[in-house]
Design an enzyme around this catalytic site. Structure first.
Site, PDB file in Angstrom:
ATOM      1  CE1 TYR A  34    -134.380  73.302 -53.186  1.00 24.14           C
ATOM      2  CE2 TYR A  34    -132.725  72.080 -54.417  1.00 24.14           C
ATOM      3  CZ  TYR A  34    -133.094  73.192 -53.679  1.00 24.14           C
ATOM      4  OH  TYR A  34    -132.179  74.188 -53.450  1.00 24.14           O
ATOM      5  CE  LYS A  61    -133.540  77.290 -55.523  1.00 23.05           C
ATOM      6  NZ  LYS A  61    -133.805  78.371 -54.536  1.00 23.05           N
TER       7      LYS A  61
HETATM    8  N1  NAI Z   1    -127.836  74.327 -49.114  1.00 26.24           N
HETATM    9  C1  NAI Z   1    -127.353  74.201 -50.325  1.00 26.24           C
HETATM   10  O1  NAI Z   1    -126.429  73.414 -50.574  1.00 26.24           O
HETATM   11  C2  NAI Z   1    -127.904  75.030 -51.440  1.00 26.24           C
HETATM   12  C3  NAI Z   1    -128.957  75.925 -51.265  1.00 26.24           C
HETATM   13  N2  NAI Z   1    -129.403  76.663 -52.331  1.00 26.24           N
HETATM   14  C4  NAI Z   1    -130.491  77.638 -52.176  1.00 26.24           C
HETATM   15  O2  NAI Z   1    -130.100  78.586 -51.202  1.00 26.24           O
HETATM   16  C5  NAI Z   1    -131.227  79.073 -50.507  1.00 26.24           C
HETATM   17  C6  NAI Z   1    -131.002  78.950 -49.018  1.00 26.24           C
HETATM   18  O3  NAI Z   1    -130.812  77.590 -48.703  1.00 26.24           O
HETATM   19  P1  NAI Z   1    -130.299  77.116 -47.274  1.00 26.24           P
HETATM   20  O4  NAI Z   1    -129.779  78.260 -46.539  1.00 26.24           O
HETATM   21  O5  NAI Z   1    -129.442  75.936 -47.503  1.00 26.24           O
HETATM   22  O6  NAI Z   1    -131.665  76.601 -46.652  1.00 26.24           O
HETATM   23  P2  NAI Z   1    -132.302  76.921 -45.234  1.00 26.24           P
HETATM   24  O7  NAI Z   1    -133.466  76.016 -45.105  1.00 26.24           O
HETATM   25  O8  NAI Z   1    -131.269  76.885 -44.173  1.00 26.24           O
HETATM   26  O9  NAI Z   1    -132.794  78.410 -45.399  1.00 26.24           O
HETATM   27  C7  NAI Z   1    -133.973  78.760 -46.035  1.00 26.24           C
HETATM   28  C8  NAI Z   1    -134.659  79.826 -45.222  1.00 26.24           C
HETATM   29  O10 NAI Z   1    -135.878  80.160 -45.883  1.00 26.24           O
HETATM   30  C9  NAI Z   1    -136.882  80.275 -44.896  1.00 26.24           C
HETATM   31  N3  NAI Z   1    -138.187  79.975 -45.466  1.00 26.24           N
HETATM   32  C10 NAI Z   1    -138.650  78.778 -45.876  1.00 26.24           C
HETATM   33  N4  NAI Z   1    -139.923  78.884 -46.278  1.00 26.24           N
HETATM   34  C11 NAI Z   1    -140.259  80.187 -46.118  1.00 26.24           C
HETATM   35  C12 NAI Z   1    -141.440  80.921 -46.352  1.00 26.24           C
HETATM   36  N5  NAI Z   1    -142.542  80.327 -46.805  1.00 26.24           N
HETATM   37  N6  NAI Z   1    -141.435  82.232 -46.106  1.00 26.24           N
HETATM   38  C13 NAI Z   1    -140.341  82.842 -45.607  1.00 26.24           C
HETATM   39  N7  NAI Z   1    -139.195  82.198 -45.360  1.00 26.24           N
HETATM   40  C14 NAI Z   1    -139.159  80.885 -45.605  1.00 26.24           C
HETATM   41  C15 NAI Z   1    -136.530  79.237 -43.845  1.00 26.24           C
HETATM   42  O11 NAI Z   1    -137.160  79.532 -42.615  1.00 26.24           O
HETATM   43  C16 NAI Z   1    -135.027  79.344 -43.809  1.00 26.24           C
HETATM   44  O12 NAI Z   1    -134.606  80.262 -42.833  1.00 26.24           O
HETATM   45  C17 NAI Z   1    -132.430  78.273 -51.000  1.00 26.24           C
HETATM   46  O13 NAI Z   1    -133.144  79.051 -51.918  1.00 26.24           O
HETATM   47  C18 NAI Z   1    -131.804  77.077 -51.685  1.00 26.24           C
HETATM   48  O14 NAI Z   1    -132.607  76.598 -52.721  1.00 26.24           O
HETATM   49  C19 NAI Z   1    -128.830  76.571 -53.545  1.00 26.24           C
HETATM   50  C20 NAI Z   1    -127.806  75.715 -53.763  1.00 26.24           C
HETATM   51  C21 NAI Z   1    -127.254  74.873 -52.743  1.00 26.24           C
HETATM   52  C1  LIG Z   2    -125.568  58.102 -50.608  1.00 28.01           C
HETATM   53  C2  LIG Z   2    -125.308  58.787 -49.281  1.00 28.01           C
HETATM   54  C3  LIG Z   2    -124.316  57.954 -48.539  1.00 28.01           C
HETATM   55  O1  LIG Z   2    -123.438  58.549 -47.689  1.00 28.01           O
HETATM   56  C4  LIG Z   2    -124.828  60.198 -49.502  1.00 28.01           C
HETATM   57  C5  LIG Z   2    -126.006  61.125 -49.694  1.00 28.01           C
HETATM   58  C6  LIG Z   2    -125.541  62.515 -49.881  1.00 28.01           C
HETATM   59  C7  LIG Z   2    -126.704  63.454 -50.230  1.00 28.01           C
HETATM   60  C8  LIG Z   2    -127.536  63.642 -48.996  1.00 28.01           C
HETATM   61  C9  LIG Z   2    -126.183  64.752 -50.818  1.00 28.01           C
HETATM   62  C10 LIG Z   2    -125.373  64.477 -52.110  1.00 28.01           C
HETATM   63  C11 LIG Z   2    -125.518  65.714 -52.983  1.00 28.01           C
HETATM   64  C12 LIG Z   2    -126.275  66.697 -52.116  1.00 28.01           C
HETATM   65  C13 LIG Z   2    -127.043  67.827 -52.821  1.00 28.01           C
HETATM   66  C14 LIG Z   2    -126.132  68.655 -53.701  1.00 28.01           C
HETATM   67  O2  LIG Z   2    -125.045  69.172 -52.958  1.00 28.01           O
HETATM   68  C15 LIG Z   2    -126.845  69.778 -54.391  1.00 28.01           C
HETATM   69  C16 LIG Z   2    -127.853  70.484 -53.610  1.00 28.01           C
HETATM   70  C17 LIG Z   2    -128.233  71.716 -54.045  1.00 28.01           C
HETATM   71  C18 LIG Z   2    -129.273  72.433 -53.442  1.00 28.01           C
HETATM   72  O3  LIG Z   2    -129.738  73.431 -53.982  1.00 28.01           O
HETATM   73  C19 LIG Z   2    -129.860  71.965 -52.167  1.00 28.01           C
HETATM   74  C20 LIG Z   2    -129.084  70.858 -51.505  1.00 28.01           C
HETATM   75  C21 LIG Z   2    -128.595  69.805 -52.498  1.00 28.01           C
HETATM   76  C22 LIG Z   2    -129.833  69.170 -53.133  1.00 28.01           C
HETATM   77  C23 LIG Z   2    -127.723  68.750 -51.774  1.00 28.01           C
HETATM   78  C24 LIG Z   2    -128.570  67.908 -50.795  1.00 28.01           C
HETATM   79  C25 LIG Z   2    -127.805  66.712 -50.209  1.00 28.01           C
HETATM   80  C26 LIG Z   2    -127.200  65.807 -51.285  1.00 28.01           C
HETATM   81  C27 LIG Z   2    -128.295  65.171 -52.102  1.00 28.01           C
END
Ligand code: NAI
Ligand SMILES: C[C@@H](CO)CCC[C@@H](C)[C@H]1CC[C@H]2[C@@H]3[C@H](O)CC4=CC(=O)CC[C@]4(C)[C@H]3CC[C@]12C
Length: 380
Positions: A159, A163
């Protein structure tokens, strides 16, 4: 994109617009971007909540498509002014293969870039991640760092690797000529761990707590700080970047910005308790209940089990060597780059972010609704 009081003219495309963050970006755009004429929402899986948005003044076009299919991406991008590329495969639990993660996150991003070039779309905002920086495999702390803080970014997990590669593609594409001869302007936003309405991992922790009689067990020392940012503020930052990219292209083009707000610095578990606590869950222990070596052993066992069971069933527990290392390594940001470059200020205070998230967790008990994950952004 000059400011005007005339009829709205802009066409935006949000890839991944039906995901956790994507839905918030879509709703935020509809509320905060008055120049929007059409909003294209591109996703592999379209949400039924999109229907309710189709009755408003902005034309909302739902496009079911796959970012790995270049022709589908090009068709969606053609004629749009701005692309917000949020689609991605977020998987640190071993649900998808490394090859699939690479294909969606890297090849998918390459397809978006090439589509912009070929169709003449000039502005591209990419949702990157704090993970392109760290925590690294050596477990070095990143303490209140900013975009210029030196840090050894070394990744092994598919992952963060994907990214980092995708972000590099986006930044290198800045300045390339799009069809028509104008330069492509790109930038990347790096959210830390996002939380808020619709956050699947928060939902998983809540359900886990309910299964254990309202208790969660501390596994991470309270002293380990993990950066978190409210989804509404991340969405707002995307809207603002998209809006300002044309006027401030020389400054913002090719830049990276951490996404930040006023969420407190806490351990991953203590932070989650800010929301799960008011919903009746308790975190047991002021120190981790199990020694770290035992957690490492359990995480390794989980990884082994996942590998052994793969031909029969997909075993994807929260605890694996990667998630354990992530949760146990301090990674927090302290920066004002977004404020300096394009005037970003969080639109939601910590108190509002917390209240909205608690409200959402409380509503989980009432079962799934018919709408999306998050409500409207209209504020009193
Ligand atoms: N959730 C988090 O804590 C973080 C997320 N991100 C980034 O933010 C973005 C969104 O993440 P989330 O909303 O958390 O994930 P999510 O899984 O909820 O949303 C991702 C969306 O992309 C769509 N998708 C996946 N594969 C696809 C494909 N082949 N074609 C078209 N659409 C597709 C999915 O259907 C989904 O709706 C991602 O790029 C992720 O890397 C960055 C930092 C933290
Ligand atoms: C050891 C476990 C006992 O409770 C706790 C495990 C927590 C993990 C599932 C999360 C800890 C840190 C998270 C990640 C972090 O916030 C950064 C992220 C950035 C992204 O772009 C995608 C999500 C994630 C990788 C996020 C995923 C969940 C954790 C690994």
């Amino acid at each position: 994109m000059a400011q005007s009081t005339q009829a709205p003219t802009l066409v935006y495309l949000v890839t991944g617009g039906c995901g956790f963050l994507g839905e918030h970006i879509v709703r935020m755009l509809l509320e905060q971007e008055p120049r929007l004429r059409e909003l294209r929402v591109f996703d592999l899986h379209l949400g039924s909540w999109l229907e309710e948005l189709k009755t408003g003044p902005v034309q909302v076009t739902a496009i079911q498509g796959d970012v790995t299919e270049a022709h589908e991406v090009a068709a969606a991008v053609a004629g749009s002014h701005v692309v917000i590329h949020t689609a991605g495969l977020v998987d640190v639990f071993g649900k998808a293969s490394p090859k699939t993660i690479h294909k969606v996150n890297v090849q998918g991003t390459q397809n978006v870039i090439e589509a912009c070039i070929r169709t003449g779309t000039q502005f591209l905002v990419y949702t990157s991640s704090m993970e392109v920086v760290g925590p690294n495999v050596k477990g070095h702390p990143f303490y209140r760092g900013n975009e210029d803080t030196p840090y050894e970014a070394v990744h092994q997990h598919p992952y963060p690797c994907s990214k980092a590669l995708a972000e590099q593609l986006v930044l290198e594409a800045n300045g390339r000529k799009v069809n028509g001869g104008l330069p492509l302007v790109t930038c990347a936003l790096r959210p830390t761990g996002i939380y808020g309405e619709g956050h699947q991992i928060m939902r998983d922790f809540y359900n886990q707590g309910l299964r254990f009689g309202g208790r969660l067990f501390r596994a991470v020392p309270a002293s380990v700080e993990h950066g978190r940012v409210y989804v509404g503020n991340v969405a707002w930052m995307h809207v603002l970047v998209a809006r300002e990219l044309e006027q401030r292209a020389p400054l913002m083009g090719g830049q990276v910005y951490f996404c930040y707000d006023k969420s407190p610095y806490k351990s991953y578990e203590d932070f989650n308790m800010e929301f799960l606590g008011p919903c009746g869950l308790r975190l047991i222990g002021t120190h981790p209940l199990l020694p770290y070596w035992l957690l490492v052993l359990l995480a390794t066992l989980n990884a082994l089990l996942q590998w052994l069971l793969r031909p029969l069933v997909l075993y994807t527990p929260l605890l694996n060597p990667y998630t354990l290392a992530m949760a146990n390594t301090t990674f927090t940001v302290s920066t004002n780059k977004a404020q300096r470059h394009f005037g970003y200020k969080p639109i939601f205070s910590w108190e509002e972010s917390k209240a909205r998230t608690i409200h959402w967790v409380q509503a989980l008990d009432q079962g799934p609704g018919t709408g999306g994950h998050c409500g409207p952004y209209s504020r009193s």
